[in-house]
Scaffold this motif. Structure first.
Motif, mmCIF file in Angstrom:
data_model
loop_
_atom_site.group_PDB
_atom_site.id
_atom_site.type_symbol
_atom_site.label_atom_id
_atom_site.label_comp_id
_atom_site.label_asym_id
_atom_site.label_seq_id
_atom_site.Cartn_x
_atom_site.Cartn_y
_atom_site.Cartn_z
ATOM 1 N N GLU A 79 0.830 -1.212 0.000
ATOM 2 C CA GLU A 79 0.000 0.000 0.000
ATOM 3 C C GLU A 79 0.863 1.259 0.000
ATOM 4 O OE1 GLU A 79 -2.624 -0.313 3.341
ATOM 5 O OE2 GLU A 79 -3.678 -2.039 2.469
ATOM 6 N N ARG A 80 2.018 1.198 0.659
ATOM 7 C CA ARG A 80 2.925 2.356 0.700
ATOM 8 C C ARG A 80 3.819 2.419 -0.541
ATOM 9 N NH1 ARG A 80 2.861 0.456 5.865
ATOM 10 N NH2 ARG A 80 4.882 -0.573 5.777
ATOM 11 N N GLY A 81 3.685 1.439 -1.418
ATOM 12 C CA GLY A 81 4.497 1.420 -2.633
ATOM 13 C C GLY A 81 5.936 1.019 -2.389
ATOM 14 N N GLN A 82 6.184 0.355 -1.269
ATOM 15 C CA GLN A 82 7.547 -0.076 -0.954
ATOM 16 C C GLN A 82 7.777 -1.479 -1.480
ATOM 17 O OE1 GLN A 82 7.665 0.309 3.322
ATOM 18 N NE2 GLN A 82 8.254 2.448 3.212
ATOM 19 N N ARG A 83 8.914 -1.671 -2.085
ATOM 20 C CA ARG A 83 9.287 -2.989 -2.603
ATOM 21 C C ARG A 83 10.704 -3.276 -2.131
ATOM 22 N NH1 ARG A 83 6.570 -7.337 -4.392
ATOM 23 N NH2 ARG A 83 7.811 -8.500 -5.850
ATOM 24 N N PRO A 84 10.891 -4.364 -1.399
ATOM 25 C CA PRO A 84 12.249 -4.681 -0.940
ATOM 26 C C PRO A 84 13.165 -4.984 -2.121
ATOM 27 C CG PRO A 84 10.644 -6.287 -0.108
ATOM 28 C CD PRO A 84 9.905 -5.319 -0.962
ATOM 29 N N ARG A 85 14.420 -4.574 -1.989
ATOM 30 C CA ARG A 85 15.402 -4.843 -3.043
ATOM 31 C C ARG A 85 15.684 -6.333 -3.138
ATOM 32 N NH1 ARG A 85 19.150 -0.138 -0.711
ATOM 33 N NH2 ARG A 85 17.950 1.602 -1.522
ATOM 34 N N GLN A 86 15.976 -6.926 -2.000
ATOM 35 C CA GLN A 86 16.270 -8.357 -1.946
ATOM 36 C C GLN A 86 15.646 -8.926 -0.675
ATOM 37 O OE1 GLN A 86 20.043 -9.918 -3.106
ATOM 38 N NE2 GLN A 86 20.723 -7.972 -3.956
ATOM 39 N N VAL A 87 15.076 -10.142 -0.804
ATOM 40 C CA VAL A 87 14.371 -10.781 0.311
ATOM 41 C C VAL A 87 14.837 -12.221 0.454
ATOM 42 C CG1 VAL A 87 12.118 -11.532 1.173
ATOM 43 C CG2 VAL A 87 12.305 -9.372 -0.059
ATOM 44 N N ALA A 88 15.132 -12.606 1.683
ATOM 45 C CA ALA A 88 15.369 -14.005 2.019
ATOM 46 C C ALA A 88 14.361 -14.367 3.111
ATOM 47 C CB ALA A 88 16.796 -14.227 2.506
ATOM 48 N N VAL A 89 13.935 -15.636 3.129
ATOM 49 C CA VAL A 89 12.863 -16.044 4.036
ATOM 50 C C VAL A 89 13.294 -17.244 4.874
ATOM 51 C CG1 VAL A 89 10.425 -16.672 4.209
ATOM 52 C CG2 VAL A 89 11.195 -15.263 2.283
ATOM 53 N N PHE A 90 12.964 -17.174 6.162
ATOM 54 C CA PHE A 90 13.202 -18.275 7.090
ATOM 55 C C PHE A 90 11.923 -18.532 7.857
ATOM 56 C CE2 PHE A 90 14.315 -14.387 9.351
ATOM 57 C CZ PHE A 90 13.766 -14.556 10.615
ATOM 58 N N GLY A 91 11.818 -19.735 8.407
ATOM 59 C CA GLY A 91 10.625 -20.011 9.169
ATOM 60 C C GLY A 91 10.658 -21.312 9.925
ATOM 61 N N THR A 92 9.619 -21.469 10.715
ATOM 62 C CA THR A 92 9.452 -22.680 11.506
ATOM 63 C C THR A 92 8.150 -23.349 11.092
ATOM 64 O OG1 THR A 92 8.357 -21.410 13.248
ATOM 65 C CG2 THR A 92 10.736 -21.786 13.485
ATOM 66 N N GLY A 93 8.115 -24.648 11.264
ATOM 67 C CA GLY A 93 6.929 -25.405 10.911
ATOM 68 C C GLY A 93 6.889 -26.711 11.673
ATOM 69 N N GLU A 94 5.845 -27.471 11.411
ATOM 70 C CA GLU A 94 5.673 -28.763 12.072
ATOM 71 C C GLU A 94 5.258 -29.795 11.034
ATOM 72 O OE1 GLU A 94 3.466 -28.763 15.745
ATOM 73 O OE2 GLU A 94 3.886 -26.637 16.038
ATOM 74 N N THR A 95 6.092 -30.810 10.881
ATOM 75 C CA THR A 95 5.790 -31.852 9.897
ATOM 76 C C THR A 95 4.597 -32.707 10.325
ATOM 77 O OG1 THR A 95 7.455 -33.289 10.924
ATOM 78 C CG2 THR A 95 8.129 -32.017 8.977
ATOM 79 N N GLN A 96 4.224 -32.645 11.599
ATOM 80 C CA GLN A 96 3.085 -33.447 12.062
ATOM 81 C C GLN A 96 1.784 -33.063 11.360
ATOM 82 O OE1 GLN A 96 2.418 -32.909 16.250
ATOM 83 N NE2 GLN A 96 2.056 -30.708 16.078
ATOM 84 N N TRP A 97 1.722 -31.868 10.763
ATOM 85 C CA TRP A 97 0.521 -31.431 10.048
ATOM 86 C C TRP A 97 0.567 -31.844 8.577
ATOM 87 C CZ3 TRP A 97 -2.418 -30.845 13.835
ATOM 88 C CH2 TRP A 97 -2.018 -30.181 14.991
ATOM 89 N N GLY A 98 1.627 -32.526 8.193
ATOM 90 C CA GLY A 98 1.747 -33.000 6.815
ATOM 91 C C GLY A 98 2.925 -32.353 6.111
ATOM 92 N N GLN A 99 3.718 -33.161 5.469
ATOM 93 C CA GLN A 99 4.904 -32.667 4.780
ATOM 94 C C GLN A 99 4.539 -31.640 3.703
ATOM 95 O OE1 GLN A 99 8.046 -33.584 5.856
ATOM 96 N NE2 GLN A 99 8.724 -31.916 4.515
ATOM 97 N N GLU A 100 3.387 -31.808 3.071
ATOM 98 C CA GLU A 100 2.974 -30.874 2.021
ATOM 99 C C GLU A 100 2.684 -29.473 2.556
ATOM 100 O OE1 GLU A 100 -0.898 -33.034 3.188
ATOM 101 O OE2 GLU A 100 1.256 -33.442 3.182
ATOM 102 N N TYR A 101 2.457 -29.345 3.870
ATOM 103 C CA TYR A 101 2.180 -28.048 4.483
ATOM 104 C C TYR A 101 3.380 -27.480 5.245
ATOM 105 C CZ TYR A 101 -2.603 -29.569 3.611
ATOM 106 O OH TYR A 101 -3.754 -30.018 3.020
ATOM 107 N N TYR A 102 4.412 -28.293 5.432
ATOM 108 C CA TYR A 102 5.563 -27.909 6.250
ATOM 109 C C TYR A 102 6.210 -26.625 5.709
ATOM 110 C CZ TYR A 102 10.118 -28.122 8.508
ATOM 111 O OH TYR A 102 11.243 -27.818 9.213
ATOM 112 N N CYS A 103 6.263 -25.618 6.540
ATOM 113 C CA CYS A 103 6.862 -24.322 6.202
ATOM 114 C C CYS A 103 6.265 -23.735 4.918
ATOM 115 C CB CYS A 103 8.379 -24.417 6.117
ATOM 116 S SG CYS A 103 9.157 -24.606 7.749
ATOM 117 N N GLY A 104 4.988 -23.980 4.710
ATOM 118 C CA GLY A 104 4.311 -23.469 3.520
ATOM 119 C C GLY A 104 4.368 -21.955 3.400
#
Length: 159
Positions: A79-104
């Motif tokens: 909405e502010r018209g900001q766009r990051p120059r470069q983005v890297a993503v990290f996260g946590t998840g749980e495989t108990q909910w299904g591998q197809e959803y892990y860190c989706g």
């Protein structure tokens, strides 16, 4: 380098992961700015489009979805018209909910921002030497990738 770390954390797992990454970046001599994705009342400590690198940390909601607080943060910068120059993503998840959803959410954010950086995925809470080594390795790889991309862009524009 100016790094903005934005974290969405429900139970504290992703926040802990982000803290480890922030410490590694600071130890490498970078200026690190932190923002909680759900704290939209405060102005960001560093505008997204002024950061050299944005690191997004996110947990994964039901069926591999991005949680509402991170969606709201992304919508806010758009909405502010900001766009990051470069983005890297990290996260946590749980495989108990299904591998197809892990860190989706991690993968959704990578696709949205067209990130060329590898993801960092940690099962639940980061702990132990194995996770610490994986986090350090990922952080170092992201920083190296940034410099290799920046150098390539610099050469391309000045060739």
């Amino acid at each position: 380098m100016r790094i903005l770390i934005v974290v969405a954390s429900l139970s504290g797992n992703t926040r802990e992961l982000g803290r480890h990454i922030a410490a590694r970046c600071r130890a490498a001599g970078h200026a690190v700015h932190w923002q909680d994705a759900d704290d939209l009342r405060q102005a960001p400590p560093l505008p997204v489009d002024e950061a050299d690198l944005v690191l997004l940390g996110c947990w994964t909601d039901n069926a591999g979805r991005t949680p509402s607080e991170m969606k709201a943060w992304v919508a806010g910068i758009a909405e502010r018209g900001q766009r990051p120059r470069q983005v890297a993503v990290f996260g946590t998840g749980e495989t108990q909910w299904g591998q197809e959803y892990y860190c989706g959410a991690v993968h959704r954010l990578i696709r949205y921002f067209h990130s060329g950086y590898p993801p960092l995925e940690i099962e639940q809470m980061p702990h132990g030497r194995r996770h610490a080594a994986a986090i350090d390795t990922w952080t170092d790889a992201v920083l190296d990738h940034y410099w290799s991309t920046t150098d390539a862009d610099h050469r391309r524009h000045h060739a």
